[in-house]
Motif scaffolding. Structure first.
Motif, short mmCIF file in Angstrom:
data_model
loop_
_atom_site.label_atom_id
_atom_site.label_comp_id
_atom_site.label_asym_id
_atom_site.label_seq_id
_atom_site.Cartn_x
_atom_site.Cartn_y
_atom_site.Cartn_z
N TYR A 114 0.86 -1.18 0.00
CA TYR A 114 0.00 0.00 0.00
C TYR A 114 0.90 1.24 0.00
O TYR A 114 1.95 1.24 0.65
CB TYR A 114 -0.92 -0.01 1.23
CG TYR A 114 -2.21 0.76 1.02
CD1 TYR A 114 -3.16 0.31 0.12
CD2 TYR A 114 -2.46 1.93 1.73
CE1 TYR A 114 -4.36 1.00 -0.07
CE2 TYR A 114 -3.65 2.63 1.55
CZ TYR A 114 -4.58 2.16 0.64
OH TYR A 114 -5.76 2.85 0.44
N PRO A 115 0.51 2.31 -0.71
CA PRO A 115 1.43 3.45 -0.91
C PRO A 115 1.49 4.41 0.27
O PRO A 115 1.21 5.61 0.15
CB PRO A 115 0.84 4.12 -2.16
CG PRO A 115 -0.62 3.85 -2.09
CD PRO A 115 -0.72 2.44 -1.52
N THR A 116 1.89 3.92 1.43
CA THR A 116 2.01 4.78 2.61
C THR A 116 3.25 5.67 2.55
O THR A 116 3.42 6.55 3.41
CB THR A 116 2.06 3.92 3.88
OG1 THR A 116 3.01 2.86 3.72
CG2 THR A 116 0.70 3.30 4.16
N TYR A 117 4.10 5.48 1.56
CA TYR A 117 5.32 6.27 1.45
C TYR A 117 5.08 7.65 0.85
O TYR A 117 5.97 8.52 0.91
CB TYR A 117 6.34 5.54 0.57
CG TYR A 117 6.07 5.65 -0.92
CD1 TYR A 117 6.73 6.58 -1.70
CD2 TYR A 117 5.12 4.84 -1.54
CE1 TYR A 117 6.48 6.70 -3.06
CE2 TYR A 117 4.86 4.95 -2.89
CZ TYR A 117 5.55 5.88 -3.65
OH TYR A 117 5.29 6.00 -4.99
N ILE A 118 3.93 7.89 0.27
CA ILE A 118 3.70 9.10 -0.53
C ILE A 118 3.97 10.40 0.24
O ILE A 118 4.65 11.29 -0.29
CB ILE A 118 2.28 9.08 -1.12
CG1 ILE A 118 2.20 8.00 -2.21
CG2 ILE A 118 1.88 10.44 -1.69
CD1 ILE A 118 0.85 7.84 -2.82
N PRO A 119 3.49 10.58 1.48
CA PRO A 119 3.79 11.84 2.17
C PRO A 119 5.27 12.07 2.42
O PRO A 119 5.70 13.22 2.55
CB PRO A 119 3.03 11.70 3.50
CG PRO A 119 2.02 10.63 3.26
CD PRO A 119 2.62 9.70 2.27
N ILE A 120 6.06 10.99 2.47
CA ILE A 120 7.49 11.12 2.73
C ILE A 120 8.18 11.92 1.64
O ILE A 120 9.11 12.70 1.91
CB ILE A 120 8.12 9.71 2.86
CG1 ILE A 120 7.78 9.09 4.19
CG2 ILE A 120 9.65 9.77 2.68
CD1 ILE A 120 8.40 7.73 4.40
N VAL A 121 7.76 11.75 0.40
CA VAL A 121 8.47 12.35 -0.72
C VAL A 121 7.67 13.46 -1.39
O VAL A 121 7.93 13.81 -2.53
CB VAL A 121 8.85 11.27 -1.76
CG1 VAL A 121 9.89 10.34 -1.20
CG2 VAL A 121 7.62 10.49 -2.21
N SER A 122 6.71 14.02 -0.67
CA SER A 122 5.91 15.10 -1.26
C SER A 122 5.40 16.05 -0.19
O SER A 122 5.98 17.11 0.05
CB SER A 122 4.75 14.52 -2.09
OG SER A 122 3.94 13.65 -1.31
N ILE A 123 4.34 15.69 0.48
CA ILE A 123 3.60 16.62 1.33
C ILE A 123 4.44 17.13 2.50
O ILE A 123 4.54 18.34 2.73
CB ILE A 123 2.32 15.94 1.84
CG1 ILE A 123 1.46 15.51 0.66
CG2 ILE A 123 1.55 16.85 2.78
CD1 ILE A 123 0.51 14.38 0.96
N VAL A 124 5.02 16.23 3.27
CA VAL A 124 5.74 16.63 4.49
C VAL A 124 6.95 17.51 4.18
O VAL A 124 7.06 18.62 4.72
CB VAL A 124 6.13 15.40 5.32
CG1 VAL A 124 7.07 15.80 6.44
CG2 VAL A 124 4.89 14.72 5.88
#
Length: 383
Positions: free
Chosen positions: A304-314
């Protein structure tokens, strides 16, 4: 003979990493370790350009420094070596257990070098440019879609340099800069649009191998427990998910290199912002919350793509609004709640001949555009 060829091919990335490490050691021996401002302003110097290219490897995590880049690659090489030998300490199998890391790395690296050869002149503008995008996008996705081999690796690298990099350059320079949008929006939107075009083109090319989307996660021999230890390992692996590694050893190398870079010169990594600790803390919190909130999806889907905030939002929120704890927490919470299911919903609706990462990067763009203004309102900042 084929076994000999394969062993030599698998050693090639290690030879490249040794050369990069020796290059870095030579730079250290000369006593030259500039901060980010000096590095960005001296792109006419060969050593600075080489450092910029190596730093592009860790750019997707917003670290932009040669030490986390080398740490990531050394950790990934070790993870691949452990995977080939079936070592129990390998962690999550690198590249989803496909065994394609040498080809994935080769294609991504060729795409990065070709991008610099074609578009490196844009750095003369004095503005930051998304020269890194080919390393974490189409070349790797094509290897995972169509398998290993020089035809696939070279095709992915060429299309990445000819389509992905200029698309991101255009969006960053003619959309993000004029409208003062976070540049990550231009980066990932360029990846998505150019990759969609590339996969359409590949339907007409004799790519060979498989031509449909691979499963989200490989079959596992031993079912994970999904307990506290698995959660912590998954959070760590998320840090190296964007370049399609998804492995704890690769992530440890990335984070160790970033920490060392910050200790040696705090104004060098993370674009000289001196906010690296705040970025890493927010990234870890976002992944932890995401893995906890979407744990049932991990169990049901295998990935599941739980990594997305790591490389964008945060990181975008911290660099835009500052490192106050309110910004870190708000961006991590909203990113963990919103971005993963949005990415999954988009990816599930893509045609089979397109890699699901396109949905992930589209989620990064949409979530960043939507969440940063909310974080700004909640924390009193200006997004």
């Amino acid at each position: 003979m084929r076994q000999i060829f394969l062993s030599q091919r698998q050693r090639a990335p290690l030879v490249i990493l040794v050369c990069l490490t020796l290059l870095l050691a030579a730079a250290l021996a000369l006593g030259q370790w500039p901060d980010y401002a000096h590095l960005a302003a001296s792109q006419d110097l060969l050593l600075s350009r080489i450092r910029w290219i190596i730093g592009d490897i860790s750019e997707v995590a917003f670290y932009k420094h040669e030490l986390p880049a080398l740490g990531l690659l050394l950790g990934a090489a070790l993870a691949h070596w452990a995977h080939v030998r079936g070592a129990r300490w390998q962690g999550f199998a690198i590249c989803y257990g496909t065994g394609l890391w040498p080809w994935l790395f080769a294609s991504s690296m060729m795409g990065l070098l070709l991008s610099h050869a074609l578009w490196g002149w844009t750095l003369a503008s004095g503005l930051w440019q998304p020269t890194f995008v080919a390393f974490v996008s189409l070349p790797a996705a094509m290897v995972l879609m169509y398998g290993g081999g020089w035809r696939v690796a070279i095709t992915g690298a060429v299309l990445g340099a000819l389509l992905v990099t200029p698309a991101s350059l255009l969006l960053v320079n003619y959309l993000c800069y004029p409208l003062r949008l976070p540049v990550v929006v231009g980066n990932v939107t360029g990846m998505a649009l150019a990759s969609a075009v590339a996969f359409l083109l590949c339907r007409c090319l004799p790519m060979g191998g498989r031509s449909s989307r691979p499963p989200s996660a490989p079959a596992v021999v031993h079912k994970p427990s999904y307990g506290p230890l698995w959660i912590l390992r998954r959070v760590l692996a998320d840090f190296s998910e964007a370049p399609f590694f998804g492995n704890e050893l690769a992530s440890l190398g990335l984070l160790a290199g970033a920490l060392l870079a910050w200790v040696l010169a705090p104004a060098a990594p993370a674009y000289g912002s001196q906010l690296l600790p705040h970025i890493v803390a927010g990234q870890a919190l976002a992944s932890l919350l995401g893995v906890l909130i979407w744990r049932r999806q991990w169990i049901a889907c295998g990935w599941y793509p739980t990594y997305i905030p790591i490389v964008s939002i945060v990181p975008a929120a911290v660099l835009t609004l500052g490192g106050d704890w309110q910004v870190v927490v708000a961006s991590a919470v909203l990113g963990a709640v919103i971005a993963p299911p949005l990415a999954a919903a988009i990816s599930q609706r893509l045609p089979d001949y397109m890699h699901g990462y396109i949905g992930n990067v589209l989620s990064m763009a949409i979530s960043t555009l939507g969440i940063l203004p909310v974080v700004g309102l909640l924390t009193g900042g200006n997004a």
